[in-house]
Design an enzyme around this catalytic site. Structure first.
Site, PDB file in Angstrom:
ATOM      1  N   LYS A   1      33.937  24.619  40.146  1.00 14.74           N
ATOM      2  CA  LYS A   1      32.643  24.847  40.791  1.00 14.74           C
ATOM      3  C   LYS A   1      31.589  25.186  39.740  1.00 14.74           C
ATOM      4  O   LYS A   1      30.507  24.617  39.720  1.00 14.74           O
ATOM      5  CB  LYS A   1      32.787  25.968  41.824  1.00 14.74           C
ATOM      6  CG  LYS A   1      31.497  26.307  42.523  1.00 14.74           C
ATOM      7  CD  LYS A   1      31.679  27.406  43.552  1.00 14.74           C
ATOM      8  CE  LYS A   1      30.306  27.859  44.030  1.00 14.74           C
ATOM      9  NZ  LYS A   1      30.352  28.961  44.972  1.00 14.74           N
TER      10      LYS A   1
ATOM     11  N   GLU B 115      39.982  28.733  31.623  1.00 11.50           N
ATOM     12  CA  GLU B 115      41.254  27.988  31.719  1.00 11.50           C
ATOM     13  C   GLU B 115      40.965  26.491  31.866  1.00 11.50           C
ATOM     14  O   GLU B 115      41.552  25.648  31.186  1.00 11.50           O
ATOM     15  CB  GLU B 115      42.063  28.455  32.945  1.00 11.50           C
ATOM     16  CG  GLU B 115      42.634  29.846  32.832  1.00 11.50           C
ATOM     17  CD  GLU B 115      41.709  30.910  33.387  1.00 11.50           C
ATOM     18  OE1 GLU B 115      40.478  30.678  33.469  1.00 11.50           O
ATOM     19  OE2 GLU B 115      42.225  31.995  33.739  1.00 11.50           O
TER      20      GLU B 115
ATOM     21  N   GLY C   2      34.496  29.033  46.193  1.00  7.97           N
ATOM     22  CA  GLY C   2      35.603  28.339  45.522  1.00  7.97           C
ATOM     23  C   GLY C   2      36.828  28.206  46.416  1.00  7.97           C
ATOM     24  O   GLY C   2      37.417  27.134  46.545  1.00  7.97           O
ATOM     25  N   ARG C   3      37.217  29.302  47.085  1.00  9.56           N
ATOM     26  CA  ARG C   3      38.436  29.265  47.902  1.00  9.56           C
ATOM     27  C   ARG C   3      38.211  28.560  49.241  1.00  9.56           C
ATOM     28  O   ARG C   3      39.142  28.454  50.049  1.00  9.56           O
ATOM     29  CB  ARG C   3      38.989  30.676  48.089  1.00  9.56           C
ATOM     30  CG  ARG C   3      38.000  31.687  48.632  1.00  9.56           C
ATOM     31  CD  ARG C   3      38.504  33.116  48.481  1.00  9.56           C
ATOM     32  NE  ARG C   3      37.495  34.103  48.837  1.00  9.56           N
ATOM     33  CZ  ARG C   3      36.565  34.576  48.016  1.00  9.56           C
ATOM     34  NH1 ARG C   3      36.497  34.122  46.774  1.00  9.56           N
ATOM     35  NH2 ARG C   3      35.696  35.481  48.406  1.00  9.56           N
TER      36      ARG C   3
ATOM     37  N   GLU D  46      41.494  37.337  47.963  1.00  5.94           N
ATOM     38  CA  GLU D  46      40.237  37.285  47.210  1.00  5.94           C
ATOM     39  C   GLU D  46      39.055  37.529  48.160  1.00  5.94           C
ATOM     40  O   GLU D  46      38.037  38.092  47.761  1.00  5.94           O
ATOM     41  CB  GLU D  46      40.089  35.936  46.481  1.00  5.94           C
ATOM     42  CG  GLU D  46      39.108  35.994  45.318  1.00  5.94           C
ATOM     43  CD  GLU D  46      39.043  34.719  44.473  1.00  5.94           C
ATOM     44  OE1 GLU D  46      38.555  33.690  44.974  1.00  5.94           O
ATOM     45  OE2 GLU D  46      39.469  34.757  43.303  1.00  5.94           O
TER      46      GLU D  46
ATOM     47  N   HIS E  65      67.462  33.439  52.708  1.00  6.10           N
ATOM     48  CA  HIS E  65      68.583  33.734  51.807  1.00  6.10           C
ATOM     49  C   HIS E  65      68.116  34.511  50.590  1.00  6.10           C
ATOM     50  O   HIS E  65      68.795  34.560  49.571  1.00  6.10           O
ATOM     51  CB  HIS E  65      69.270  32.428  51.397  1.00  6.10           C
ATOM     52  CG  HIS E  65      69.849  31.720  52.584  1.00  6.10           C
ATOM     53  ND1 HIS E  65      71.129  31.959  53.042  1.00  6.10           N
ATOM     54  CD2 HIS E  65      69.303  30.843  53.460  1.00  6.10           C
ATOM     55  CE1 HIS E  65      71.352  31.240  54.124  1.00  6.10           C
ATOM     56  NE2 HIS E  65      70.250  30.544  54.397  1.00  6.10           N
TER      57      HIS E  65
ATOM     58  N   LYS F 277      38.231  38.899  32.941  1.00  7.28           N
ATOM     59  CA  LYS F 277      37.722  37.738  32.191  1.00  7.28           C
ATOM     60  C   LYS F 277      36.969  38.212  30.949  1.00  7.28           C
ATOM     61  O   LYS F 277      37.125  37.655  29.859  1.00  7.28           O
ATOM     62  CB  LYS F 277      36.760  36.912  33.056  1.00  7.28           C
ATOM     63  CG  LYS F 277      37.397  36.181  34.208  1.00  7.28           C
ATOM     64  CD  LYS F 277      36.345  35.317  34.906  1.00  7.28           C
ATOM     65  CE  LYS F 277      36.841  34.769  36.224  1.00  7.28           C
ATOM     66  NZ  LYS F 277      35.831  34.076  37.009  1.00  7.28           N
TER      67      LYS F 277
HETATM   68  O1  F6P Z   1      38.124  33.791  38.991  1.00 11.33           O
HETATM   69  C1  F6P Z   1      38.106  33.548  40.336  1.00 11.33           C
HETATM   70  C2  F6P Z   1      37.417  32.269  40.652  1.00 11.33           C
HETATM   71  O2  F6P Z   1      36.053  32.406  40.506  1.00 11.33           O
HETATM   72  C3  F6P Z   1      37.771  31.775  42.049  1.00 11.33           C
HETATM   73  O3  F6P Z   1      36.998  32.370  43.027  1.00 11.33           O
HETATM   74  C4  F6P Z   1      37.579  30.317  41.906  1.00 11.33           C
HETATM   75  O4  F6P Z   1      38.185  29.606  42.945  1.00 11.33           O
HETATM   76  C5  F6P Z   1      38.212  30.084  40.557  1.00 11.33           C
HETATM   77  O5  F6P Z   1      37.838  31.215  39.798  1.00 11.33           O
HETATM   78  C6  F6P Z   1      37.804  28.833  39.847  1.00 11.33           C
HETATM   79  O6  F6P Z   1      36.422  28.780  39.646  1.00 11.33           O
HETATM   80  P1  F6P Z   1      35.716  27.427  39.234  1.00 11.33           P
HETATM   81  O7  F6P Z   1      35.931  26.457  40.325  1.00 11.33           O
HETATM   82  O8  F6P Z   1      34.273  27.783  39.053  1.00 11.33           O
HETATM   83  O9  F6P Z   1      36.334  26.953  37.943  1.00 11.33           O
END
Ligand code: F6P
Length: 522
Positions: A208, A214, A265-266, A351, A382, A491
């Site tokens: 987003k 990452e 995002g979620r 979240e 199990h 972060k």
């Molecule tokens: O760190 C949490 C977060 O902001 C989530 O809310 C989001 O889904 C995820 O990181 C990834 O964010 P982006 O889509 O901006 O890379």
């Protein structure tokens, strides 16, 4: 915003009194014995989903008070504020309109359509973007040279599409493989790259913000790998799914699909973030997925609260968290394709509702998000079901069962369904055995969500149901379910620690981190 916090309503005190009077000692077995119509009263049909709530520790009086609580906290006004595009994400001053992504285009012949007039232009933009994305998905599907689609993204830019592509495996186009790389741990990307050839791979960089460390690190490494292995046509082999199209272009990706800051995002799998799913199941399948979710939106908006499944589930969550004191919920999908459904729900609920202050920033005197955890059945049986049946804590379980199987292997599906029913039954009924090792107390609550079939429309409805039930409990708790400030501190610290790991400078660090850093560098 006109919201009253739950603990400041008359219903809150009445619920406390009802819990002390009958709730604490409530026994589901006795409730069934006393009321032959309990199953009917505590079951609910909603689009694509039937819910059996009758094995929960709830009676008509508690549910009526919970419905009063919903009214008194202003749930209806808050829901309507979301559906009219108000900036209910107040800490970021953003509207919350993921539901608009699954709203059908306006039909001029139907002036009374539910979407508000002032959103017509935004809805038009949504559909223009959706059409472009679906056309691209169809192009990729028809392109036999592309065999591997790699989604690079994390959190909401990973869990939704990954969960859905796995869940709808039976609908996935043969000849295409889907990979999901989220972790900054290079082992993950490395393991995927080993299987790929640049000329047959499409990388989707899903973020987003287009700043998540990452995703940016994995995207950079994927691009380097692509070029080092002779790839040249970035425009053909990379696409970006983001609200920050300029950043994607600056990164060197010219094929982009955008969305908007009013999609959390979620809550974003209905947007361009859903592209892997659209490639996997096709434009028609994706439209059915959206239509299933839209049907659930309409149910949430229009069904009376007492017969509104997201409302009944969300209020039960409040009852369990704040009155019974249950601090976790186990989710048990009895369908192996739903293997990432628990992980998806973890982000969605924890979240969204893992907050310790109300929407105005005041500390809360009551609990919010439970811990969500689970595995597909029958595997969980199990492993940790021992604790669910005989542990010292009561953990409500939410089962998902699917009536029809998509395979022809004889016997399996009946056995699977027998197991889900038996587990719910065993939790409730228990077994008397002199109070010792073989004794089951029973009266352990569970809900069962039943789908006729696991298909795009029913998955869309199930996920929209979960979004809205999280909305309901968050609304009653008076929190902002749409920000996530709690992820920021880690972060920031990771950036500082990265510098120190390289330099070895431990000055001013806490003793534990300094000790570990020194060991890692030794
Ligand atoms: O760190 C949490 C977060 O902001 C989530 O809310 C989001 O889904 C995820 O990181 C990834 O964010 P982006 O889509 O901006 O890379």
């Amino acid at each position: 915003m006109n919201r009253t916090r739950c603990d400041r309503t008359p219903a809150w005190g009445q619920l406390q009194a009802a819990f002390e009077a009958t709730g604490r000692s409530f026994d589901v077995r006795q409730a069934f014995a006393a009321d032959p119509a309990r199953f009917e009263a505590f079951s609910q049909s909603a689009p694509h989903v039937f819910a059996d709530l009758s094995k929960n520790r709830i009676d008509a009086e508690a549910e009526a008070l919970l419905l009063d609580l919903a009214q008194q906290t202003g749930l209806i006004a808050h829901r309507d504020a979301m559906f009219s595009g108000e900036a209910i994400n107040n800490t970021e001053q953003r509207a919350v309109m993921h539901w608009l992504l699954r709203t059908p285009p306006l039909d001029p012949a139907m002036p009374a359509q539910s979407v508000h007039r002032h959103m017509a232009e935004t809805l038009h933009e949504v559909h223009t973007t959706l059409d472009a994305m679906l056309a691209f998905a169809e192009k990729v599907r028809a392109d036999e040279a592309i065999t591997d689609i790699v989604n690079i993204g994390i959190g909401g830019s990973d869990l939704g599409p990954q969960m859905a592509v796995l869940a709808l495996d039976e609908f996935v186009l043969p000849g295409k493989r889907f990979h999901f790389v989220s972790n900054v741990d290079g082992h993950e990307l490395n393991a995927v790259l080993k299987k790929l050839k640049p000329e047959s791979t499409l990388f989707l960089v899903a973020s987003k913000t287009f700043t998540t460390i990452e995703t940016m690190t994995n995207a950079q490494s994927a691009k380097r790998w692509f070029e080092a292995h002779g790839g040249t046509d970035i425009a053909r082999h990379f696409a970006a799914l983001t609200t920050h199209v300029a950043a994607a272009r600056a990164f060197g990706i010219s094929t982009t699909f955008g969305f908007w800051d009013w999609v959390g995002g979620r809550y974003s799998m209905w947007s361009a973030i859903g592209l892997p799913l659209a490639i996997a199941i096709g434009a028609q399948g994706f439209k059915e997925f959206l239509a299933g979710a839209h049907a659930m939106d309409e149910h949430f908006r229009n069904a009376p609260l007492a017969h509104n499944l997201p409302v009944r589930l969300g209020l039960l969550d409040v009852w369990y968290r704040n009155f019974h004191g249950f601090s976790s919920r186990s989710v048990a999908p009895y369908h192996s394709a739903l293997k990432r459904y628990p992980a998806y729900l973890q982000q969605l609920e924890m979240e969204s509702n893992g907050k310790r202050v109300d929407a105005s920033g005041e500390a809360l005197p009551y609990g919010t998000s439970p811990v969500i955890w689970g595995e597909p059945g029958t595997n969980g049986q199990h492993a940790y079901f021992q604790m669910l049946h005989q542990g010292t804590d009561v953990v409500p379980v939410e089962f998902v069962a699917v009536k029809q199987a998509k395979h022809m292997l004889p016997g399996h599906h009946t056995l699977l369904l027998a197991n889900v029913l038996a587990q719910a039954q065993a939790l409730m009924l228990g077994k008397t055995d002199d109070g010792g090792h073989k004794h089951f107390t029973g009266n352990r609550p569970s809900t069962l969500l039943l789908l006729d079939e696991l298909k795009p429309a029913s998955l869309g409805a199930l996920i929209a149901l979960q979004e809205h039930r999280v909305f309901v409990s968050g609304a009653v708790w008076g929190i902002n379910s749409f920000d996530q400030w709690g992820v920021e501190l880690g972060k920031v610290l990771a950036k500082e620690v990265e510098v120190r790991l390289k330099s070895g400078n431990t000055q001013g660090l806490d003793g534990s981190t300094a000790g570990l850093l020194a060991r890692l560098r030794a």
